[in-house]
Every structure is written in structure tokens, then in C-alpha cells.
Design an enzyme around this catalytic site. Structure first.
Site, mmCIF file in Angstrom:
data_model
loop_
_atom_site.group_PDB
_atom_site.id
_atom_site.type_symbol
_atom_site.label_atom_id
_atom_site.label_comp_id
_atom_site.label_asym_id
_atom_site.label_seq_id
_atom_site.Cartn_x
_atom_site.Cartn_y
_atom_site.Cartn_z
ATOM 1 C CB CYS A 107 35.487 49.490 40.697
ATOM 2 S SG CYS A 107 34.579 48.579 39.514
ATOM 3 C CB CYS A 108 34.214 47.726 45.545
ATOM 4 S SG CYS A 108 35.062 46.445 45.064
ATOM 5 C CB CYS A 192 33.659 41.083 39.899
ATOM 6 S SG CYS A 192 32.537 42.133 40.630
ATOM 7 C CB CYS A 195 38.482 41.782 41.092
ATOM 8 S SG CYS A 195 38.463 43.274 40.417
ATOM 9 C CB CYS A 218 33.868 44.607 47.993
ATOM 10 S SG CYS A 218 32.960 43.881 49.116
HETATM 11 S S1 SF4 Z 1 35.319 43.416 42.476
HETATM 12 FE FE1 SF4 Z 1 36.296 44.438 40.952
HETATM 13 S S2 SF4 Z 1 34.934 44.507 38.993
HETATM 14 FE FE2 SF4 Z 1 33.804 44.025 41.285
HETATM 15 S S3 SF4 Z 1 33.015 45.874 41.794
HETATM 16 FE FE3 SF4 Z 1 34.899 45.768 42.873
HETATM 17 S S4 SF4 Z 1 36.355 46.504 41.662
HETATM 18 FE FE4 SF4 Z 1 34.628 46.465 40.353
#
Ligand code: SF4
Length: 229
Positions: A107-108, A192, A195, A218
Site C-alpha cells: 500500500c505504501c 494516513c 495507520c 513507509c
Molecule cells: S500509511 Fe497506511 S494507508 Fe498510507 S500508504 Fe501506507 S499502508 Fe497505505
């Protein structure tokens, strides 16, 4: 473009420099080829404030993951307008949905790393607010570092590397710099919303990020490879 050896020499010359002098050095050394990344959730506002006094044309990159707090979007807009920043907002190429639930690293990558990697190839230097005292993984951060990304050199500049959290807050208060509203509501580092959680007194600054998952970064500061020269 500076060589790795030249970067080491410049870094040595800057060893006593304060954040303003380090930032000014980066702007003068890489005209038109330097950018600042800011999440607006922590000490990055110090650098954005300093930069607004040095050169407002320098791009200030905000990674819009689409998962920021509403307060982050509103604060970012107000701050950029007040200081006349050259704000550049990057978005992910695709929407992987709530991937943070099953694969936060991926996701990151999709929401942060890939967009920045795509943008940063247009620059020779990248300024960021990473500090040594934020976490163990950031302890060795230097003021100026020589990195490579996809075989291409990039100089990373960390003007706040040696500042403590207390020094960041002293600057913010003494200069009346606006800061993220959630920092007054128990949060100490803001990313985010899925998280990020508030932290308790005595917890590490970034303890509320990916809490309980073992994840601490991240990937934004690990997709480049540091070279010692
Ligand atoms: S901090 Fe969480 S929601 Fe944001 S990009 Fe990374 S995993 Fe995804």
C-alpha cells in the site's frame, strides 16, 4: 551534479550549520533541481517555513495517498496559501483500495513510494525533515547524503537531522509557525488515518505509526541507496 566525494566534503563543511544555512546551501547548490517533501504532519513545517523565506519557487512535494486525515488536507491548503509555497501534489497511479489491511508495505509503495520515485528523477537534490532522534532506524541520518535511485545520483539533504523534537517545537513556537491541529490532540506523528493513532506520554514520537505491526517506515527513505563515495 556533485560527486559522492564532493558531497562528503560539503557535508563536512556544513557540520556546524543550522537548518536555515543547510537549506540555503541546498537551494543555491542545485538551482531548479531541488525539491522539499513535506507531509504537514510534523517538523516539515519548519523547513517549509524556512524555505518560504529563502526561495518560494522551490517545489514543495506533498504525497496525497488519498488516506490523509481531513485535518491534514485543510491544514496543508491553509499553510501553503499563507506562505506562498510552490505546492506539488502527487497522487498514486492506481487505487488499490484498503490494501493497508492486508499488505501495508505494498500500500505504501503504491500510494507513496512509486509517485515520489516517478517525480524525483527530475531533481538532483531532495530535502526532507528526517531527524536522528525520531527512531532507531533514523539514528545515522547525516545532514547531506549521496544516494542513487535506479542508478541515478540524488543528494539527500536533512537540515533537521541533528535537531531534537524539543528544538523543532521551540522553532515553531518562537516563530509562530502553524502546525497540524491533531498534534494538540494526542498525536505526535501524523500519516494516513488508517495507520496512525495517538500516542501516550512517554511513547516514542513515531510509536503511533503502523502501531503493533512491526512496520516503522513507509519506504520513502529506503528506496534510494546510500553511497559512501
Ligand atoms: S500509511 Fe497506511 S494507508 Fe498510507 S500508504 Fe501506507 S499502508 Fe497505505
Amino acid at each position: 551534479m556533485l560527486s559522492a566525494l564532493q558531497v562528503r566534503e560539503r557535508a563536512a563543511a556544513l557540520s556546524e550549520a543550522d537548518p536555515a544555512a543547510t537549506l540555503a546551501w541546498a537551494v543555491e547548490t542545485f538551482p531548479g533541481k531541488v525539491a522539499l517533501t513535506v507531509s504537514f504532519g510534523g517538523g516539515g513545517v519548519v523547513l517549509a517555513h524556512l524555505l518560504s523565506r529563502i526561495d518560494r519557487s522551490v517545489p514543495v512535494i506533498f504525497l496525497d495517498t488519498r488516506f490523509h486525515f481531513r485535518e491534514t488536507y485543510e491544514f496543508k491548503r491553509r499553510f501553503a496559501k499563507r506562505y506562498g509555497l510552490n505546492l506539488v501534489e502527487l497522487t498514486p497511479l492506481t487505487d488499490p483500495g484498503p490494501l493497508y489491511k492486508t499488505d501495508p508495505d505494498r500500500c505504501c509503495f503504491i500510494r507513496k513510494v512509486e509517485p515520489l520515485e516517478r517525480a524525483i528523477v527530475g531533481f538532483d537534490a531532495w530535502i526532507s525533515a528526517v531527524r536522528q532522534d525520531q527512531s532507531d532506524s533514523r539514528r545515522a541520518t547525516e545532514l547531506v547524503e549521496y544516494h542513487e535511485v535506479r542508478g541515478r545520483p540524488i543528494v539527500k539533504v536533512f537540515p533537521l537531522a541533528r535537531w531534537s523534537r524539543a528544538e523543532v517545537w521551540r522553532y515553531i513556537r518562537e516563530n509562530g509557525v502553524p502546525y497540524h491541529p491533531l498534534l494538540d490532540q494526542g498525536y505526535s506523528s501524523i500519516g494516513c488515518w488508517p495507520c496512525t493513532r495517538p500516542t501516550a506520554p512517554g511513547e516514542a514520537e513515531r510509536a503511533g505509526r503502523w502501531s503493533g505491526s512491526g512496520k516503522t517506515e513507509c519506504g520513502l527513505h529506503t528506496f534510494t541507496v546510500k553511497r559512501e563515495g
